[in-house]
Design a protein around this motif. Structure first.
Motif, PDB file in Angstrom:
ATOM      1  N   ALA A  92      30.660  39.072  37.762  1.00 28.92           N
ATOM      2  CA  ALA A  92      29.216  38.821  37.757  1.00 28.92           C
ATOM      3  C   ALA A  92      28.902  37.361  38.072  1.00 28.92           C
ATOM      4  O   ALA A  92      27.939  37.057  38.780  1.00 28.92           O
ATOM      5  CB  ALA A  92      28.627  39.233  36.420  1.00 28.92           C
ATOM      6  N   ILE A  93      29.721  36.448  37.540  1.00 27.13           N
ATOM      7  CA  ILE A  93      29.506  35.023  37.800  1.00 27.13           C
ATOM      8  C   ILE A  93      29.648  34.742  39.291  1.00 27.13           C
ATOM      9  O   ILE A  93      28.816  34.049  39.906  1.00 27.13           O
ATOM     10  CB  ILE A  93      30.501  34.179  36.971  1.00 27.13           C
ATOM     11  N   PHE A  94      30.696  35.273  39.907  1.00 27.22           N
ATOM     12  CA  PHE A  94      30.913  35.019  41.330  1.00 27.22           C
ATOM     13  C   PHE A  94      29.834  35.675  42.189  1.00 27.22           C
ATOM     14  O   PHE A  94      29.434  35.120  43.218  1.00 27.22           O
ATOM     15  CB  PHE A  94      32.311  35.501  41.741  1.00 27.22           C
ATOM     16  N   GLN A  95      29.377  36.836  41.773  1.00 24.81           N
ATOM     17  CA  GLN A  95      28.279  37.467  42.520  1.00 24.81           C
ATOM     18  C   GLN A  95      27.013  36.626  42.434  1.00 24.81           C
ATOM     19  O   GLN A  95      26.272  36.492  43.415  1.00 24.81           O
ATOM     20  CB  GLN A  95      28.024  38.876  41.986  1.00 24.81           C
ATOM     21  N   SER A  96      26.769  36.037  41.267  1.00 22.34           N
ATOM     22  CA  SER A  96      25.591  35.190  41.125  1.00 22.34           C
ATOM     23  C   SER A  96      25.714  33.913  41.942  1.00 22.34           C
ATOM     24  O   SER A  96      24.719  33.300  42.306  1.00 22.34           O
ATOM     25  CB  SER A  96      25.363  34.851  39.649  1.00 22.34           C
ATOM     26  N   LEU A  97      26.959  33.495  42.244  1.00 25.69           N
ATOM     27  CA  LEU A  97      27.189  32.318  43.080  1.00 25.69           C
ATOM     28  C   LEU A  97      27.145  32.654  44.572  1.00 25.69           C
ATOM     29  O   LEU A  97      27.364  31.774  45.409  1.00 25.69           O
ATOM     30  CB  LEU A  97      28.543  31.688  42.740  1.00 25.69           C
ATOM     31  N   GLY A  98      26.885  33.927  44.891  1.00 27.84           N
ATOM     32  CA  GLY A  98      26.731  34.301  46.282  1.00 27.84           C
ATOM     33  C   GLY A  98      27.981  34.841  46.947  1.00 27.84           C
ATOM     34  O   GLY A  98      28.039  34.897  48.183  1.00 27.84           O
ATOM     35  N   TYR A  99      28.973  35.242  46.165  1.00 29.59           N
ATOM     36  CA  TYR A  99      30.207  35.778  46.738  1.00 29.59           C
ATOM     37  C   TYR A  99      30.202  37.306  46.686  1.00 29.59           C
ATOM     38  O   TYR A  99      29.569  37.920  45.814  1.00 29.59           O
ATOM     39  CB  TYR A  99      31.425  35.263  45.953  1.00 29.59           C
ATOM     40  N   ASP A 100      30.948  37.898  47.622  1.00 26.80           N
ATOM     41  CA  ASP A 100      31.287  39.317  47.555  1.00 26.80           C
ATOM     42  C   ASP A 100      32.557  39.406  46.726  1.00 26.80           C
ATOM     43  O   ASP A 100      33.655  39.184  47.237  1.00 26.80           O
ATOM     44  CB  ASP A 100      31.510  39.875  48.966  1.00 26.80           C
ATOM     45  N   ALA A 101      32.394  39.709  45.434  1.00 25.26           N
ATOM     46  CA  ALA A 101      33.516  39.624  44.493  1.00 25.26           C
ATOM     47  C   ALA A 101      34.301  40.927  44.458  1.00 25.26           C
ATOM     48  O   ALA A 101      33.733  42.001  44.307  1.00 25.26           O
ATOM     49  CB  ALA A 101      32.998  39.275  43.102  1.00 25.26           C
ATOM     50  N   ILE A 102      35.637  40.812  44.586  1.00 21.59           N
ATOM     51  CA  ILE A 102      36.555  41.939  44.473  1.00 21.59           C
ATOM     52  C   ILE A 102      37.362  41.743  43.192  1.00 21.59           C
ATOM     53  O   ILE A 102      37.839  40.640  42.912  1.00 21.59           O
ATOM     54  CB  ILE A 102      37.496  42.014  45.688  1.00 21.59           C
ATOM     55  N   ALA A 103      37.522  42.806  42.418  1.00 24.61           N
ATOM     56  CA  ALA A 103      38.179  42.697  41.118  1.00 24.61           C
ATOM     57  C   ALA A 103      39.578  43.298  41.162  1.00 24.61           C
ATOM     58  O   ALA A 103      39.826  44.302  41.835  1.00 24.61           O
ATOM     59  CB  ALA A 103      37.348  43.410  40.052  1.00 24.61           C
ATOM     60  N   ALA A 104      40.486  42.678  40.438  1.00 23.70           N
ATOM     61  CA  ALA A 104      41.837  43.209  40.239  1.00 23.70           C
ATOM     62  C   ALA A 104      42.229  42.939  38.795  1.00 23.70           C
ATOM     63  O   ALA A 104      41.983  41.845  38.279  1.00 23.70           O
ATOM     64  CB  ALA A 104      42.822  42.565  41.200  1.00 23.70           C
ATOM     65  N   ASN A 105      42.841  43.936  38.134  1.00 26.15           N
ATOM     66  CA  ASN A 105      43.202  43.741  36.723  1.00 26.15           C
ATOM     67  C   ASN A 105      44.684  43.479  36.514  1.00 26.15           C
ATOM     68  O   ASN A 105      45.184  43.574  35.409  1.00 26.15           O
ATOM     69  CB  ASN A 105      42.750  44.939  35.886  1.00 26.15           C
ATOM     70  N   SER A 106      45.392  43.137  37.604  1.00 23.26           N
ATOM     71  CA  SER A 106      46.804  42.747  37.475  1.00 23.26           C
ATOM     72  C   SER A 106      47.202  41.938  38.690  1.00 23.26           C
ATOM     73  O   SER A 106      46.563  42.013  39.751  1.00 23.26           O
ATOM     74  CB  SER A 106      47.695  43.990  37.362  1.00 23.26           C
ATOM     75  N   GLY A 107      48.305  41.205  38.549  1.00 26.33           N
ATOM     76  CA  GLY A 107      48.793  40.422  39.672  1.00 26.33           C
ATOM     77  C   GLY A 107      49.246  41.300  40.818  1.00 26.33           C
ATOM     78  O   GLY A 107      49.020  40.983  41.998  1.00 26.33           O
ATOM     79  N   ALA A 108      49.894  42.415  40.498  1.00 26.20           N
ATOM     80  CA  ALA A 108      50.379  43.309  41.553  1.00 26.20           C
ATOM     81  C   ALA A 108      49.213  43.893  42.350  1.00 26.20           C
ATOM     82  O   ALA A 108      49.272  43.977  43.584  1.00 26.20           O
ATOM     83  CB  ALA A 108      51.213  44.426  40.936  1.00 26.20           C
ATOM     84  N   GLU A 109      48.159  44.296  41.638  1.00 24.96           N
ATOM     85  CA  GLU A 109      46.996  44.818  42.342  1.00 24.96           C
ATOM     86  C   GLU A 109      46.355  43.736  43.196  1.00 24.96           C
ATOM     87  O   GLU A 109      45.910  43.991  44.323  1.00 24.96           O
ATOM     88  CB  GLU A 109      45.978  45.378  41.348  1.00 24.96           C
ATOM     89  N   ALA A 110      46.330  42.514  42.682  1.00 24.84           N
ATOM     90  CA  ALA A 110      45.758  41.407  43.442  1.00 24.84           C
ATOM     91  C   ALA A 110      46.546  41.156  44.723  1.00 24.84           C
ATOM     92  O   ALA A 110      45.971  40.902  45.787  1.00 24.84           O
ATOM     93  CB  ALA A 110      45.717  40.151  42.578  1.00 24.84           C
ATOM     94  N   MET A 111      47.873  41.226  44.662  1.00 24.69           N
ATOM     95  CA  MET A 111      48.686  41.035  45.851  1.00 24.69           C
ATOM     96  C   MET A 111      48.376  42.102  46.897  1.00 24.69           C
ATOM     97  O   MET A 111      48.287  41.812  48.102  1.00 24.69           O
ATOM     98  CB  MET A 111      50.170  41.092  45.494  1.00 24.69           C
ATOM     99  N   HIS A 112      48.209  43.314  46.437  1.00 30.45           N
ATOM    100  CA  HIS A 112      47.873  44.400  47.366  1.00 30.45           C
ATOM    101  C   HIS A 112      46.532  44.127  48.045  1.00 30.45           C
ATOM    102  O   HIS A 112      46.396  44.316  49.271  1.00 30.45           O
ATOM    103  CB  HIS A 112      47.824  45.724  46.606  1.00 30.45           C
ATOM    104  N   LEU A 113      45.543  43.678  47.279  1.00 28.72           N
ATOM    105  CA  LEU A 113      44.225  43.397  47.846  1.00 28.72           C
ATOM    106  C   LEU A 113      44.275  42.206  48.796  1.00 28.72           C
ATOM    107  O   LEU A 113      43.591  42.198  49.832  1.00 28.72           O
ATOM    108  CB  LEU A 113      43.218  43.143  46.725  1.00 28.72           C
ATOM    109  N   LEU A 114      45.087  41.198  48.480  1.00 26.95           N
ATOM    110  CA  LEU A 114      45.217  40.041  49.375  1.00 26.95           C
ATOM    111  C   LEU A 114      45.796  40.455  50.724  1.00 26.95           C
ATOM    112  O   LEU A 114      45.410  39.928  51.771  1.00 26.95           O
ATOM    113  CB  LEU A 114      46.109  38.980  48.727  1.00 26.95           C
ATOM    114  N   GLN A 115      46.713  41.387  50.700  1.00 28.28           N
ATOM    115  CA  GLN A 115      47.308  41.853  51.950  1.00 28.28           C
ATOM    116  C   GLN A 115      46.343  42.729  52.740  1.00 28.28           C
ATOM    117  O   GLN A 115      46.382  42.754  53.975  1.00 28.28           O
ATOM    118  CB  GLN A 115      48.599  42.616  51.655  1.00 28.28           C
ATOM    119  N   GLN A 116      45.481  43.457  52.031  1.00 26.25           N
ATOM    120  CA  GLN A 116      44.539  44.333  52.701  1.00 26.25           C
ATOM    121  C   GLN A 116      43.312  43.593  53.212  1.00 26.25           C
ATOM    122  O   GLN A 116      42.733  43.959  54.236  1.00 26.25           O
ATOM    123  CB  GLN A 116      44.097  45.463  51.754  1.00 26.25           C
ATOM    124  N   HIS A 117      42.886  42.571  52.482  1.00 27.51           N
ATOM    125  CA  HIS A 117      41.663  41.819  52.818  1.00 27.51           C
ATOM    126  C   HIS A 117      42.042  40.388  53.188  1.00 27.51           C
ATOM    127  O   HIS A 117      42.049  39.490  52.340  1.00 27.51           O
ATOM    128  CB  HIS A 117      40.688  41.835  51.636  1.00 27.51           C
TER     129      HIS A 117
END
Length: 608
Positions: free
Chosen positions: A507-532
């Motif tokens: 919510a904070i990042f959305q209020s700062l004008g970002y399209d915020a993507i959420a990940a609840n683990s490091g492994a999920e974050a790595m997958h999203l970094l590779q996809q986006h």
């Protein structure tokens, strides 16, 4: 020519052609030779001459006999010829062979008679004709049964008598005739009134009838009594809405464990804050921090309650143009609460445009699919939600026509289904779950939504290989006058293993004008970094169970050297630096709890 006695005195080529006699064969013979024996026995030839002599002309049609004995249908005209002093000299006789004309007329009459009998025998449809002014000119048995009036009761009356008073005041009957004449057809449904004053729900078709010169000569009107069908449809709709609401409540019931956990955490913040306020009555600075934390907890609780109430509310079904990705983003927090912390939830969204569906049912369908995927997992595993646009050929997926479709898939790597189970998965009340664990309505609700939206549902599953449910929605073109799309926002990836903290940071990042993507683990974050690969900012917690934030940040730096990276932790920086050493020093660190202004300031200062 005939003599005064009726003998043939002249014979032309036409007479020879269709009667078969040459002049030598017939001249001098009495003209009655051309009549049938029955007509001669009844004196028809004698009466023909008598009528011509006494009235000045004889005209008739009837069977005549050729030389070969065959019959033809003849049109006959006999005129008398008088001389001086009105002396009868003889007769002129003209005969035409109109056999084909008679056969055509007989066929037409037979066809008309069959059509009349057909129309009269129809009892499920009221079929009747109107004059150009709307007056009733004929009436079939179906009209008598449906309207409960005999033809004598309605003949010559205006058809508006069957409309409600409100429709008559609004000029509906006249508009119906004008529309039929202008457009070639008028079709509608509405209330109509029987002869006994009762109402019925009617399906009405009015067609104009024109003559060969395109002049309007009347209207053909067909009315069906579809009251029972309408009531059945309304009952089905009410039943479907009740089942939909039942599914929502069941889904919320399955979320209660996660919701209770969230609210306990929020209440813990508030209750602990109250204790601290009481224990330190004079520390104003500390009070402010405590109250800020309590306020954030209360706001998160209010937001969660609002989401659940919005989802659970009973509302009429309505198809509307929806941005699917926007709906998923606004509903993501509820979806994540349906998944245990030990499982990974990956969301990948690509442009799909808009679709026409019901937002409440779509949210319910997503939650049902995610809950089914969760129940299919063991202690851990991955659930994926993906959106993309596909182009299908004609009948490539079931009977869908060729075109562009928005594809939403929910997949898992859980236990999967055997072919015989997958084949029955869409049946209402069919479930493989234990008693009390499910109604078996989840997938049937999703399937009903797809049918309602003009799309299709596809199940792919195998034992031990997980399940993938694909929803194909026809993509809709943007409506004229729609708002222009907003410019694309920079993407920020927010990573934290605590759901409530993750939601607040998004919510904070959305209020700062970002399209915020959420990940609840490091492994999920790595997958999203590779996809986006267009992610511009990484904001990650340091201490996480599977992959710590420092390792994640270093990997992100390798993927995108220009990415801004900001680390956060609830631990003090000293102990963190002792644990992670120089790796932590490479990145900007902000300690929890942080405020929106703190994040904005550190982002501006973050190194790339």
């Amino acid at each position: 020519m005939l003599s005064a006695d009726g003998e043939v005195v002249s014979w032309n080529a036409g007479a020879e052609r269709f009667k078969g006699y040459t002049p030598d064969e017939i001249i001098g013979t009495h003209f009655s030779a051309f009549y049938t024996p029955e007509d001669r026995a009844n004196g028809v030839p004698h009466r023909a001459l008598y009528q011509a002599r006494t009235t000045g002309k004889f005209e008739d049609e009837g069977w005549r006999v050729r030389k070969d004995g065959s019959l033809f249908w003849a049109s006959v005209v006999i005129d008398p010829i008088f001389g001086a002093d009105d002396e009868l000299l003889g007769y002129t006789k003209i005969t035409r062979d109109i056999t084909e004309k008679r056969r055509t007329a007989e066929a037409l009459h037979a066809s008309e008679e069959r059509f009349r009998l057909l129309v009269q025998s129809v009892t499920d449809y009221a079929i009747y004709m109107l004059s150009p002014a709307g007056l009733i000119t004929n009436w079939n048995e179906g009209a008598r049964r449906i309207k409960r009036l005999d033809f004598d009761d309605v003949k010559g009356s205006h058809f508006s008598r069957f409309y409600t008073d409100e429709d008559k005041r609004n000029g509906i009957p006249g508009k119906a005739l004008r529309t039929a004449e202008r457009d070639g057809r008028y079709e509608t449904e509405g209330w109509r009134v029987r002869g006994d004053g009762t109402r019925f729900w009617a399906h009405v078709v009015i067609d104009p009838v024109f003559d060969s010169a395109r002049q309007l000569i009347g209207f053909a009107k067909i009315t069906r009594d579809i009251t029972e069908r309408r009531e059945a449809a309304l009952m089905l709709e009410r039943t479907r809405e009740a089942l939909q609401q039942s599914q929502k409540l069941e889904a919320i019931g399955k979320l209660t464990g996660g919701i209770a956990h969230d609210f306990n955490n929020l209440l813990n913040v508030i209750c602990s804050g109250i204790d601290l306020l009481r224990a330190t009555p004079s520390d104003t600075t500390k009070h402010r921090r405590i109250m800020d934390s309590m306020e954030r907890a209360a706001q998160r609780g209010a937001a969660l309650t609002g989401q659940l109430l919005a989802f659970a509310r009973q509302q009429p079904l309505a198809l509307e143009l929806l941005d699917i990705n926007h709906v998923i983003a606004s509903f993501e927090a509820v979806l994540r609460r349906a998944i245990p912390s030990s499982a990974r939830f990956v969301i990948e969204k690509a442009h799909v445009g808009t679709v026409r569906t019901d937002v409440s049912q779509f949210e319910s369908a997503l939650l049902n699919l995610v809950i089914n995927a969760r129940d299919a997992l063991n202690d851990d595993g991955t659930i994926s939600l993906e959106t993309r646009q596909v182009i299908l050929g004609d009948n490539e997926i079931d009977h869908l026509p060729a075109g562009i479709y928005a594809l939403i898939t929910v997949g898992d790597d859980g236990t999967g289904m055997a072919p015989e189970v997958a084949a029955r998965a869409l049946e209402p009340f069919f479930t493989t779950k234990a008693v009390g664990k499910g109604t078996g309505l989840g997938l049937s609700q999703v399937y009903g939504l797809m049918q309602q939206s003009g799309g299709h549902l596809v199940i792919k599953s195998a034992l031990g290989q997980g399940t993938c449910i694909s929803l194909y929605f026809p993509a809709q073109e943007a409506e004229l006058g729609a708002e222009p799309e907003a410019p694309s926002l920079d993407k920020a990836l927010v990573v934290d293993d605590q759901p409530d903290v993750l939601d607040m940071t998004v919510a904070i990042f959305q209020s700062l004008g970002y399209d915020a993507i959420a990940a609840n683990s490091g492994a999920e974050a790595m997958h999203l970094l590779q996809q986006h690969r267009d992610i511009k900012v990484l904001f990650t917690d340091v201490v996480m169970p599977d992959m710590n934030g420092v390792v994640l940040a270093q990997a992100a730096r390798e993927l995108a050297p220009e990415m801004k990276i900001l680390l956060t932790s609830g631990y003090m920086s000293g102990p963190l630096r002792e644990q992670f050493g120089n790796g932590l020093a490479q990145f900007e660190l902000i300690t929890k709890p942080y405020r929106l202004a703190d994040v904005a300031k550190r982002l501006r200062a973050a190194t790339t």
